[in-house]
Each structure stands twice: as structure tokens, then as C-alpha cells.
Design a protein around this motif. Structure first.
Motif, short mmCIF file in Angstrom:
data_model
loop_
_atom_site.label_atom_id
_atom_site.label_comp_id
_atom_site.label_asym_id
_atom_site.label_seq_id
_atom_site.Cartn_x
_atom_site.Cartn_y
_atom_site.Cartn_z
N SER A 45 0.79 -1.24 0.00
CA SER A 45 0.00 0.00 0.00
C SER A 45 0.82 1.28 0.00
N ARG A 46 2.11 1.20 0.33
CA ARG A 46 2.93 2.41 0.44
C ARG A 46 4.16 2.35 -0.44
N THR A 66 2.33 1.36 -6.06
CA THR A 66 0.98 1.14 -5.55
C THR A 66 -0.11 1.58 -6.54
N GLU A 78 -6.82 -2.64 7.72
CA GLU A 78 -6.30 -1.41 7.10
C GLU A 78 -6.01 -1.62 5.62
N GLU A 82 -9.38 -1.73 3.76
CA GLU A 82 -9.98 -0.39 3.66
C GLU A 82 -9.24 0.45 2.63
N PHE A 83 -7.91 0.43 2.67
CA PHE A 83 -7.12 1.21 1.73
C PHE A 83 -7.42 0.78 0.29
N CYS A 84 -7.39 -0.52 0.03
CA CYS A 84 -7.59 -1.02 -1.34
C CYS A 84 -8.99 -0.71 -1.85
N THR A 122 -9.39 3.49 -1.85
CA THR A 122 -8.49 4.23 -2.73
C THR A 122 -8.56 3.76 -4.17
#
Length: 163
Positions: free
Chosen positions: A34-35, A39, A77, A80-82, A85
């Protein structure tokens, strides 16, 4: 043992095997983070999944934190990010290791396959891509810099999944 028999939990923690996640489909297996500077490839992976993801093909994200700690989050986390975003709808697995003594058995098999330059061995970075057919055989390997929309990658997907 086939890689399809390898146990690997889904991102939500529910137990599975790779074969259960794939359900007989060909798949593009990608170690994700994710970072990472790569990404944004999540968007292309989701587009590839939406265009070809049906009964014959899926993308599968395998989170990995081995490259400069670029996937530090919890399963919640990461999910949620995937989702928030990049709108990811393809299956994701638990966080795993792709290199070293803790290498997941799936990657022990995958890393024996050569990439587009003939290179085998350890995964070099986040977003390395392995295309497997419905029987779990490695069809192609693409380096992290190969974008999901790259013509050679798309042609390989079409070759195992159909147009």
C-alpha cells in the motif's frame, strides 16, 4: 503438492487454499503493498480484473511487507485502503512473505519461473506478477515495472482466459 493445494487465508482471515480462492480460474498473482511507488498499479490490476475477471480469470493480491516495510497495515487497514483508494474487488490474501526462510510455499513454486528477461529466483520488489493457468501452472512472470495494461501482459492473460 500443487500450489493450488497450498493453504493461505483470505484477507479477512478465513482459511482457504489457493485453489479455493481461484475456483478453477487462471489468475494473475501479485505481491502488493500500500505504500510503494508502484501502488498505483492497483488501479490497472482492478481494470484488468474487471475486463477479464469472470469464470475464467481473476487477479489475486498477496500483501507483503518485505520490501522496505511498504505494507505495514493490518488486514483491516489493507482492505480499507484497497477498497477506498482503488475500488479493489479482486480477492486478497493474508499478508505473506515471498522471499527468505519464511517464504510462503506458493512463492517457492512461483519463483522458479523465469520473467520476460529470463530471470528466475527471488521476487525483486512489490508488484511482481505471476500468471498461472487454471491448473496452477505458471504461464508467465512479469517484473514489477511491467504495468497491468502492458500489451504483453494483457496478451498473456487473454491466452489463458480468452478474449
Amino acid at each position: 503438492m500443487s500450489i493450488l493445494d497450498a493453504p493461505i487465508a483470505r484477507l479477512d482471515g478465513s482459511p482457504a487454499t489457493l485453489g479455493e480462492i481461484l475456483g478453477g480460474r487462471a489468475a494473475l498473482l501479485v505481491n502488493v503493498a500500500s505504500r510503494c511507488g508502484l501502488t498505483p498499479q492497483y488501479a490497472g490490476l482492478e481494470a484488468l480484473h474487471e475486463e477479464h475477471g469472470d469464470a475464467a480469470f481473476t487477479v489475486v493480491g498477496l500483501p507483503c511487507n518485505q520490501f522496505l516495510g511498504q505494507e505495514p497495515g493490518s488486514a483491516e487497514e489493507i482492505a480499507e485502503f484497497c477498497s477506498a483508494t482503488y475500488g479493489v474487488t479482486f480477492p486478497m490474501t493474508e499478508k505473506i512473505e515471498v522471499n527468505g526462510d519464511g517464504r510462503h510455499p506458493i512463492y517457492a513454486e512461483l519463483t522458479a519461473a523465469p520473467d520476460e528477461n529470463g530471470e528466475t529466483g527471488d521476487v525483486r520488489w512489490n508488484f511482481e506478477k505471476f500468471l498461472v493457468d487454471g491448473d496452477g501452472a505458471v504461464v508467465a512472470r512479469f517484473s514489477p515495472q511491467v504495468e497491468p495494461g502492458d500489451p504483453a501482459l494483457v496478451a498473456a492473460v487473454r491466452g489463458v482466459a480468452g478474449p
